[in-house]
Design a protein around this motif. Structure first.
Motif, PDB file in Angstrom:
ATOM      1  N   VAL A  14       0.830  -1.229  -0.055  1.00  0.00           N
ATOM      2  CA  VAL A  14       0.056  -0.037   0.024  1.00  0.00           C
ATOM      3  C   VAL A  14       1.130   1.102   0.062  1.00  0.00           C
ATOM      4  CG1 VAL A  14      -1.674   1.346   1.417  1.00  0.00           C
ATOM      5  CG2 VAL A  14      -1.943  -1.236   1.181  1.00  0.00           C
ATOM      6  N   ARG A  15       0.633   1.857  -0.949  1.00  0.00           N
ATOM      7  CA  ARG A  15       1.591   3.318  -1.059  1.00  0.00           C
ATOM      8  C   ARG A  15       0.617   4.643  -0.958  1.00  0.00           C
ATOM      9  NH1 ARG A  15       4.000  -0.541  -4.433  1.00  0.00           N
ATOM     10  NH2 ARG A  15       5.893  -1.119  -4.035  1.00  0.00           N
ATOM     11  N   SER A  61      11.899  10.427   4.163  1.00  0.00           N
ATOM     12  CA  SER A  61      11.033  10.247   2.765  1.00  0.00           C
ATOM     13  C   SER A  61      12.076  10.772   1.813  1.00  0.00           C
ATOM     14  CB  SER A  61       9.972  11.058   2.842  1.00  0.00           C
ATOM     15  OG  SER A  61      10.306  12.379   2.652  1.00  0.00           O
ATOM     16  N   VAL A  62      13.063  11.836   2.117  1.00  0.00           N
ATOM     17  CA  VAL A  62      14.123  12.149   1.092  1.00  0.00           C
ATOM     18  C   VAL A  62      15.297  10.982   1.347  1.00  0.00           C
ATOM     19  CG1 VAL A  62      15.641  13.881   0.710  1.00  0.00           C
ATOM     20  CG2 VAL A  62      13.503  14.550   1.403  1.00  0.00           C
ATOM     21  N   LEU A  63      15.584  10.693   2.403  1.00  0.00           N
ATOM     22  CA  LEU A  63      16.775   9.598   2.365  1.00  0.00           C
ATOM     23  C   LEU A  63      16.645   8.271   1.814  1.00  0.00           C
ATOM     24  CD1 LEU A  63      18.005  10.397   6.039  1.00  0.00           C
ATOM     25  CD2 LEU A  63      19.096  11.241   4.038  1.00  0.00           C
ATOM     26  N   THR A  64      15.232   7.946   1.756  1.00  0.00           N
ATOM     27  CA  THR A  64      14.789   6.808   1.265  1.00  0.00           C
ATOM     28  C   THR A  64      14.501   6.721  -0.386  1.00  0.00           C
ATOM     29  OG1 THR A  64      12.549   7.170   1.717  1.00  0.00           O
ATOM     30  CG2 THR A  64      13.819   5.868   3.344  1.00  0.00           C
ATOM     31  N   GLY A  65      14.964   7.788  -0.863  1.00  0.00           N
ATOM     32  CA  GLY A  65      14.588   7.927  -2.398  1.00  0.00           C
ATOM     33  C   GLY A  65      13.321   8.707  -2.749  1.00  0.00           C
ATOM     34  N   ASN A  66      13.346   9.699  -1.895  1.00  0.00           N
ATOM     35  CA  ASN A  66      11.887  10.790  -2.176  1.00  0.00           C
ATOM     36  C   ASN A  66      10.602   9.724  -2.277  1.00  0.00           C
ATOM     37  OD1 ASN A  66      13.416  13.280  -2.048  1.00  0.00           O
ATOM     38  ND2 ASN A  66      14.370  12.672  -4.115  1.00  0.00           N
ATOM     39  N   GLN A  67      10.464   8.980  -1.363  1.00  0.00           N
ATOM     40  CA  GLN A  67       9.108   8.070  -1.472  1.00  0.00           C
ATOM     41  C   GLN A  67       8.084   8.958  -0.557  1.00  0.00           C
ATOM     42  OE1 GLN A  67       9.701   3.797  -1.794  1.00  0.00           O
ATOM     43  NE2 GLN A  67      11.954   4.111  -1.198  1.00  0.00           N
ATOM     44  N   GLU A  68       7.099   9.512  -1.002  1.00  0.00           N
ATOM     45  CA  GLU A  68       6.269  10.405  -0.115  1.00  0.00           C
ATOM     46  C   GLU A  68       5.534   9.625   0.892  1.00  0.00           C
ATOM     47  OE1 GLU A  68       2.594  11.094  -2.859  1.00  0.00           O
ATOM     48  OE2 GLU A  68       3.913  12.331  -3.084  1.00  0.00           O
ATOM     49  N   TYR A  69       5.330   8.345   0.751  1.00  0.00           N
ATOM     50  CA  TYR A  69       4.454   7.578   1.510  1.00  0.00           C
ATOM     51  C   TYR A  69       5.082   7.449   2.600  1.00  0.00           C
ATOM     52  CZ  TYR A  69       6.330   4.602  -2.233  1.00  0.00           C
ATOM     53  OH  TYR A  69       7.149   4.003  -3.064  1.00  0.00           O
ATOM     54  N   GLY A 132      -2.699  -1.294   6.172  1.00  0.00           N
ATOM     55  CA  GLY A 132      -1.936  -1.727   5.020  1.00  0.00           C
ATOM     56  C   GLY A 132      -0.511  -1.050   5.105  1.00  0.00           C
ATOM     57  N   VAL A 133       0.456  -2.032   4.733  1.00  0.00           N
ATOM     58  CA  VAL A 133       1.881  -1.814   5.037  1.00  0.00           C
ATOM     59  C   VAL A 133       2.408  -1.785   3.424  1.00  0.00           C
ATOM     60  CG1 VAL A 133       1.407  -3.131   7.193  1.00  0.00           C
ATOM     61  CG2 VAL A 133       2.380  -4.300   5.064  1.00  0.00           C
ATOM     62  N   CYS A 134       3.794  -1.242   3.634  1.00  0.00           N
ATOM     63  CA  CYS A 134       4.631  -1.295   2.306  1.00  0.00           C
ATOM     64  C   CYS A 134       5.936  -1.282   2.970  1.00  0.00           C
ATOM     65  CB  CYS A 134       4.348  -0.082   1.746  1.00  0.00           C
ATOM     66  SG  CYS A 134       5.713   0.059   0.063  1.00  0.00           S
ATOM     67  N   TYR A 135       7.002  -2.291   2.544  1.00  0.00           N
ATOM     68  CA  TYR A 135       8.299  -2.341   3.138  1.00  0.00           C
ATOM     69  C   TYR A 135       8.889  -1.229   2.132  1.00  0.00           C
ATOM     70  CZ  TYR A 135       7.698  -6.739   5.695  1.00  0.00           C
ATOM     71  OH  TYR A 135       7.745  -7.693   6.573  1.00  0.00           O
ATOM     72  N   GLY A 168      -5.738   4.548   1.416  1.00  0.00           N
ATOM     73  CA  GLY A 168      -6.470   5.207   0.860  1.00  0.00           C
ATOM     74  C   GLY A 168      -6.815   5.084  -0.493  1.00  0.00           C
ATOM     75  N   GLN A 169      -6.039   3.934  -1.021  1.00  0.00           N
ATOM     76  CA  GLN A 169      -6.262   3.094  -2.084  1.00  0.00           C
ATOM     77  C   GLN A 169      -5.564   1.819  -2.012  1.00  0.00           C
ATOM     78  OE1 GLN A 169      -5.008   5.648  -5.522  1.00  0.00           O
ATOM     79  NE2 GLN A 169      -4.890   4.074  -7.041  1.00  0.00           N
ATOM     80  N   LEU A 170      -6.129   0.736  -2.571  1.00  0.00           N
ATOM     81  CA  LEU A 170      -5.419  -0.543  -2.827  1.00  0.00           C
ATOM     82  C   LEU A 170      -4.968  -0.809  -4.354  1.00  0.00           C
ATOM     83  CD1 LEU A 170      -7.758  -2.979  -1.078  1.00  0.00           C
ATOM     84  CD2 LEU A 170      -5.637  -1.814  -0.282  1.00  0.00           C
TER      85      LEU A 170
END
Length: 248
Positions: A14-15, A61-69, A132-135, A168-170
């Motif tokens: 889930v993102r 979020s920046v350190l992980t590659g700009n992953q906004e979630y 929901g989760v996202c690794y 929020g969305q699947l």
């Protein structure tokens, strides 16, 4: 198929998350469920850092590659392999001058596997509660900065992050390899496994074509060839050595 197996078979990353917070009581239940995972010799060589501070989340979020979630989920969990706690707790029983092996390759594996098993238990618990989760493997992109930001000590390192929150969305569910590609009976059967991989290439080609409205249909093996030839996170060995791991 029982209820637990059905839940496992429905997993997807889930993102996109709603703005709902994660109550601390739910967080503690999720982590407690993680603690019930199997652990080698009961060493329980892991810790988890729950990051709720908005400023820290923004930096991560920046350190992980700009992953906004990482910033928009309810809580961001950083799962760490941790031999630091064990080393300090057991120190009073270790005779003066005795060597210890917290820095060995085997104990590095033990701690990393322990963290992964606990995290997956926690992920299943969270999903059973409606979250929901996202690794996030991107936690290792700039791992020295992440470790400094979160004050991760020697003999501990962040293995991965995990976004948790109300979906929020699947997204669609990505097909997995056929069971015959990964299940071997009594001995490894490379020929059978590769035959199943050929079938999976066709499955993934159809999946990607459908998901992208025909714009992409790259076979899985071609995608994996690119992955295998990419020099990914080659800083990890030096970083792990600097944290006291993999000395022997």
């Amino acid at each position: 198929m029982n209820e637990i197996v059905s839940l496992l078979m429905q997993h997807r990353s889930v993102r996109a998350f709603e703005g709902s917070p994660l109550p601390e009581e739910d967080l503690r239940v999720i982590v407690a469920a993680g603690q019930m995972a199997s652990t080698s010799s009961n060493v329980q060589a892991y810790s988890v850092i729950a990051v709720t501070d908005p400023a820290l989340r923004r930096e991560l979020s920046v350190l992980t590659g700009n992953q906004e979630y990482v910033e928009t989920c309810a809580v961001f969990l950083v799962w760490c392999a941790d031999l630091n706690r064990l080393s300090h707790a057991a120190a009073k029983y270790i005779p003066d001058g005795s060597d210890t092996y917290a820095d060995s390759a085997e104990n590095f594996i033990v701690a990393t596997v322990d963290a992964a098993l606990a995290a997956q238990n926690a992920a299943i618990a969270a999903e059973s509660m409606g979250y929901g989760v996202c690794y996030i493997g991107g936690i290792r992109n700039r791992i020295a900065e992440v470790s400094a930001l979160l004050n991760v000590p020697e003999l501990a390192y962040p293995v991965f992050g995990m976004c948790v929150g109300v979906p929020g969305q699947l997204s669609g569910q990505r097909p997995r390899l056929p069971v015959d590609a990964v299940l071997h009976m009594n001995a490894y059967d490379a020929e059978k496994a590769l035959g199943s991989v050929a079938d999976y290439d066709e499955t993934m080609t159809r999946y990607l074509r459908m998901r992208t409205d025909g714009r992409k249909s790259t076979p899985w093996t071609e995608i994996m060839a690119e992955w295998l030839t990419r020099p990914n996170r080659l800083h990890m060995l030096d970083f792990l050595n600097s944290k006291g791991f993999l000395k022997r």
